[in-house]
Design a protein around this motif. Structure first.
Motif, PDB file in Angstrom:
ATOM      1  N   ASN A 247       0.822  -1.205   0.000  1.00 32.44           N
ATOM      2  CA  ASN A 247       0.000   0.000   0.000  1.00 32.44           C
ATOM      3  C   ASN A 247       0.857   1.257   0.000  1.00 32.44           C
ATOM      4  N   LEU A 248       2.039   1.177   0.630  1.00 28.21           N
ATOM      5  CA  LEU A 248       2.970   2.302   0.545  1.00 28.21           C
ATOM      6  C   LEU A 248       3.464   2.477  -0.890  1.00 28.21           C
ATOM      7  N   LEU A 249       3.754   1.360  -1.557  1.00 31.55           N
ATOM      8  CA  LEU A 249       4.159   1.433  -2.961  1.00 31.55           C
ATOM      9  C   LEU A 249       3.077   2.076  -3.812  1.00 31.55           C
ATOM     10  N   LEU A 250       1.816   1.666  -3.593  1.00 29.18           N
ATOM     11  CA  LEU A 250       0.710   2.232  -4.363  1.00 29.18           C
ATOM     12  C   LEU A 250       0.533   3.716  -4.064  1.00 29.18           C
ATOM     13  N   SER A 251       0.693   4.103  -2.804  1.00 26.11           N
ATOM     14  CA  SER A 251       0.542   5.516  -2.444  1.00 26.11           C
ATOM     15  C   SER A 251       1.603   6.368  -3.122  1.00 26.11           C
TER      16      SER A 251
END
Length: 263
Positions: free
Chosen positions: A232-236
């Motif tokens: 989710n950090l990557l997506l953000s």
């Protein structure tokens, strides 16, 4: 996902191939590859630094099947990196389009011919799966992906991506390869949504086709490498990049939309 071994094997395509990036998928990959081969020829698997013995099994399968090719990467590059390795090899052999699907059995191999037919009829477009979830889907992930989908819609002025994360899709190789060669960070889990958005920016029209998705539990042979915090950090971070790029492209995107009559 059961392959129909009694049916006539599909004739080899010279333009479209199935590309399966695979990292430590467990035994499901064998079933996935057999099902893909039952519906399409050729099928390529990019083994992305796997250490679970799947490379050896797949190579043994390929030794008995001219329609199957296995590319083994010595170290893990991430999903985007595996796809890039596959499309570079495919382009070198004259292929123009790849259908990407996961190796874990979640994607519907029986819909490969329909997706390929849509691509062959619209070679300038990308054909994107629109997932139909069943009771096996983790609700946290189903609800969470709505945020990424909304952002992708905003970033493309609602160009019609639909579901930005569903990896069952057909890409035209040339524009995707151009984008990925230019942007060295498109190599990990967040590859799929960024590819869809940037291809839209490049003028590649999306076509949506509904397709079911199934999540297998561990006792069914399911393997998941998704990490809620990390991914989710990557997506953000990816969407922060895309929002910044969207701001720079907004006048041009609006002008294209006006010229095309809003479509």
């Amino acid at each position: 996902m059961q392959a129909d071994v009694t049916s006539t094997p599909p004739r080899a395509s010279a333009t479209h191939l199935v590309l399966i990036p695979s990292y430590n998928p467990g035994m499901k990959v064998d079933e996935t590859v057999r099902a893909a081969r039952a519906h399409w020829n050729p099928v390529w698997v990019v083994v992305d630094g796997s250490t679970d013995g799947s490379a050896e099994r797949l190579q043994a399968m390929a030794a008995q099947d001219d329609g199957l090719r296995v590319i083994v990467l010595p170290a893990n590059r991430g999903k985007g990196g595996a796809v890039l390795a596959g499309i570079e090899a495919a382009a070198a052999q004259g292929f123009t389009h790849v259908l990407t699907m996961d190796s874990d059995g979640q994607h519907p191999a029986d819909l490969i011919p329909r997706f390929m037919a849509a691509s062959q009829a619209n070679p300038e477009a990308m054909v994107l799966g629109r997932p139909k979830f069943d009771a096996s889907a983790p609700q946290l992930r189903v609800q969470g992906r709505r945020v990424s989908n909304l952002l992708a819609d905003v970033e493309t002025l609602w160009a019609g991506i639909g579901d930005s994360l569903y990896g069952f899709r057909v890409y035209p190789i040339t524009p995707l390869r151009t984008i990925m060669t230019r942007l060295p960070w498109m190599r990990r889990f967040d590859f799929d949504p960024e590819a869809a958005v940037r291809l839209c920016w490049a003028g590649v029209r999306p076509i949506q086709i509904e397709a079911p998705v199934r999540y297998f539990k561990a006792d069914e042979g399911g393997v998941s490498h998704f990490n809620y915090a990390r991914d989710n950090l990557l997506l953000s971070w990816m969407h922060l990049r895309l929002v910044a790029g969207f701001g720079l492209r907004l006048p041009g995107l609006v002008a294209k939309r006006v010229v095309s009559g809003g479509h």
